[in-house]
Design a protein around this motif. Structure first.
Motif, PDB file in Angstrom:
ATOM      1  N   LYS A 153       0.833  -1.204   0.000  1.00 31.30           N
ATOM      2  CA  LYS A 153       0.000   0.000   0.000  1.00 31.30           C
ATOM      3  C   LYS A 153       0.866   1.253   0.000  1.00 31.30           C
ATOM      4  O   LYS A 153       0.553   2.238  -0.682  1.00 31.30           O
ATOM      5  CB  LYS A 153      -0.944  -0.002   1.210  1.00 31.30           C
ATOM      6  N   LYS A 154       1.976   1.251   0.757  1.00 33.99           N
ATOM      7  CA  LYS A 154       2.888   2.400   0.775  1.00 33.99           C
ATOM      8  C   LYS A 154       3.514   2.598  -0.594  1.00 33.99           C
ATOM      9  O   LYS A 154       3.636   3.727  -1.070  1.00 33.99           O
ATOM     10  CB  LYS A 154       3.988   2.203   1.830  1.00 33.99           C
ATOM     11  N   GLN A 155       3.931   1.507  -1.253  1.00 32.42           N
ATOM     12  CA  GLN A 155       4.529   1.610  -2.584  1.00 32.42           C
ATOM     13  C   GLN A 155       3.516   2.157  -3.583  1.00 32.42           C
ATOM     14  O   GLN A 155       3.842   3.028  -4.391  1.00 32.42           O
ATOM     15  CB  GLN A 155       5.027   0.241  -3.062  1.00 32.42           C
ATOM     16  N   GLU A 156       2.295   1.643  -3.538  1.00 28.87           N
ATOM     17  CA  GLU A 156       1.260   2.114  -4.455  1.00 28.87           C
ATOM     18  C   GLU A 156       0.940   3.587  -4.201  1.00 28.87           C
ATOM     19  O   GLU A 156       0.738   4.354  -5.124  1.00 28.87           O
ATOM     20  CB  GLU A 156      -0.015   1.263  -4.314  1.00 28.87           C
ATOM     21  N   ARG A 157       0.918   3.964  -2.932  1.00 27.79           N
ATOM     22  CA  ARG A 157       0.641   5.358  -2.572  1.00 27.79           C
ATOM     23  C   ARG A 157       1.749   6.270  -3.089  1.00 27.79           C
ATOM     24  O   ARG A 157       1.474   7.326  -3.646  1.00 27.79           O
ATOM     25  CB  ARG A 157       0.480   5.504  -1.069  1.00 27.79           C
ATOM     26  N   SER A 158       3.014   5.856  -2.933  1.00 31.98           N
ATOM     27  CA  SER A 158       4.110   6.696  -3.405  1.00 31.98           C
ATOM     28  C   SER A 158       4.096   6.809  -4.931  1.00 31.98           C
ATOM     29  O   SER A 158       4.383   7.861  -5.482  1.00 31.98           O
ATOM     30  CB  SER A 158       5.456   6.178  -2.907  1.00 31.98           C
ATOM     31  N   LYS A 159       3.745   5.706  -5.639  1.00 30.20           N
ATOM     32  CA  LYS A 159       3.626   5.774  -7.099  1.00 30.20           C
ATOM     33  C   LYS A 159       2.523   6.739  -7.494  1.00 30.20           C
ATOM     34  O   LYS A 159       2.676   7.532  -8.432  1.00 30.20           O
ATOM     35  CB  LYS A 159       3.306   4.385  -7.674  1.00 30.20           C
ATOM     36  N   LEU A 160       1.405   6.692  -6.786  1.00 31.27           N
ATOM     37  CA  LEU A 160       0.284   7.567  -7.071  1.00 31.27           C
ATOM     38  C   LEU A 160       0.662   9.042  -6.820  1.00 31.27           C
ATOM     39  O   LEU A 160       0.367   9.910  -7.622  1.00 31.27           O
ATOM     40  CB  LEU A 160      -0.930   7.183  -6.230  1.00 31.27           C
ATOM     41  N   LEU A 161       1.358   9.280  -5.702  1.00 33.25           N
ATOM     42  CA  LEU A 161       1.764  10.654  -5.388  1.00 33.25           C
ATOM     43  C   LEU A 161       2.744  11.194  -6.427  1.00 33.25           C
ATOM     44  O   LEU A 161       2.703  12.382  -6.744  1.00 33.25           O
ATOM     45  CB  LEU A 161       2.378  10.712  -3.986  1.00 33.25           C
ATOM     46  N   LYS A 162       3.615  10.345  -6.967  1.00 29.51           N
ATOM     47  CA  LYS A 162       4.542  10.780  -8.015  1.00 29.51           C
ATOM     48  C   LYS A 162       3.781  11.186  -9.258  1.00 29.51           C
ATOM     49  O   LYS A 162       4.163  12.141  -9.944  1.00 29.51           O
ATOM     50  CB  LYS A 162       5.540   9.661  -8.357  1.00 29.51           C
ATOM     51  N   ARG A 163       2.718  10.479  -9.565  1.00 26.39           N
ATOM     52  CA  ARG A 163       1.921  10.789 -10.751  1.00 26.39           C
ATOM     53  C   ARG A 163       1.128  12.073 -10.579  1.00 26.39           C
ATOM     54  O   ARG A 163       0.798  12.733 -11.556  1.00 26.39           O
ATOM     55  CB  ARG A 163       0.969   9.645 -11.071  1.00 26.39           C
ATOM     56  N   LEU A 164       0.820  12.428  -9.333  1.00 28.10           N
ATOM     57  CA  LEU A 164       0.051  13.664  -9.087  1.00 28.10           C
ATOM     58  C   LEU A 164       1.011  14.812  -9.138  1.00 28.10           C
ATOM     59  O   LEU A 164       1.014  15.858  -9.211  1.00 28.10           O
ATOM     60  CB  LEU A 164      -0.652  13.606  -7.739  1.00 28.10           C
TER      61      LEU A 164
END
Length: 182
Positions: free
Chosen positions: A171-182
């Motif tokens: 979940k942390k990895q997915e969240r960091s990937k999502l934040l990079k895309r934002l």
């Protein structure tokens, strides 16, 4: 000798008899299942299995950084119907209780509209999605959930095994990937 005994004990107590602490660069062999599609680097590997408790089986392994984070064992729809679904579910719960000890809790979700049906049978309301029952075990870093669900294609028993440590990391990895895309 001691390490062999400990390894055997871990395999017996581990969900599905799989070592969840090892990185897998290729799809692993799982007893009674044959590889169908996917790979560990993409995050999902699917297997088709032999009948279990007279029900069709499919196994979906989800990976995070090539480590197994969750597994979904799907029983049905072949072998599961409106007549035997509750008995089959109870049979699976009994077997899981034998392996993991008594479940932690059970929960049931029932849509009030099911009270308006002419046929209010348990399995019928489950098949059309108005009734759902779930049983959960929490054991040594794993959550195990048995869920009786249905859809237009039939009834299913979903056994979801999740590694709580890797799930948080995923979940942390997915969240960091999502934040990079934002």
């Amino acid at each position: 000798m001691f390490s062999y005994v400990m390894l055997s004990l871990v395999a017996l107590l581990s969900p599905l008899g799989i070592d969840w602490n090892v990185k897998h660069s290729t799809p692993i062999k799982v007893d009674s299942f044959r590889y169908y599609l996917g790979n560990t680097s993409q995050g999902l590997v699917v297997y088709i299995g032999e009948d279990l408790v007279e029900m069709e089986t499919e196994l979906q392994l989800t990976y995070s950084s090539m480590r197994l984070s969750s597994a979904l064992l799907i029983l049905g729809p072949l072998g599961l119907n409106e007549i035997n679904c509750l008995n089959k579910y109870k049979q699976v719960i009994k077997m899981l209780n034998e392996k993991y000890g008594h479940f932690t809790y059970q929960k049931e979700r029932k849509d009030p509209i099911s009270d308006d049906l002419v046929v209010k049978e348990y399995c019928n309301t489950t098949r059309i999605g108005l009734h759902e029952v779930s049983t959960v075990w929490k054991k040594e870093g794993f959550n195990i959930e048995a869920l009786l669900v249905g859809d237009a294609d039939g009834l299913y028993i979903h056994l979801n095994y999740s590694n709580t440590k890797l799930k948080r990391r995923f979940k942390k990895q997915e969240r960091s990937k999502l934040l990079k895309r934002l």
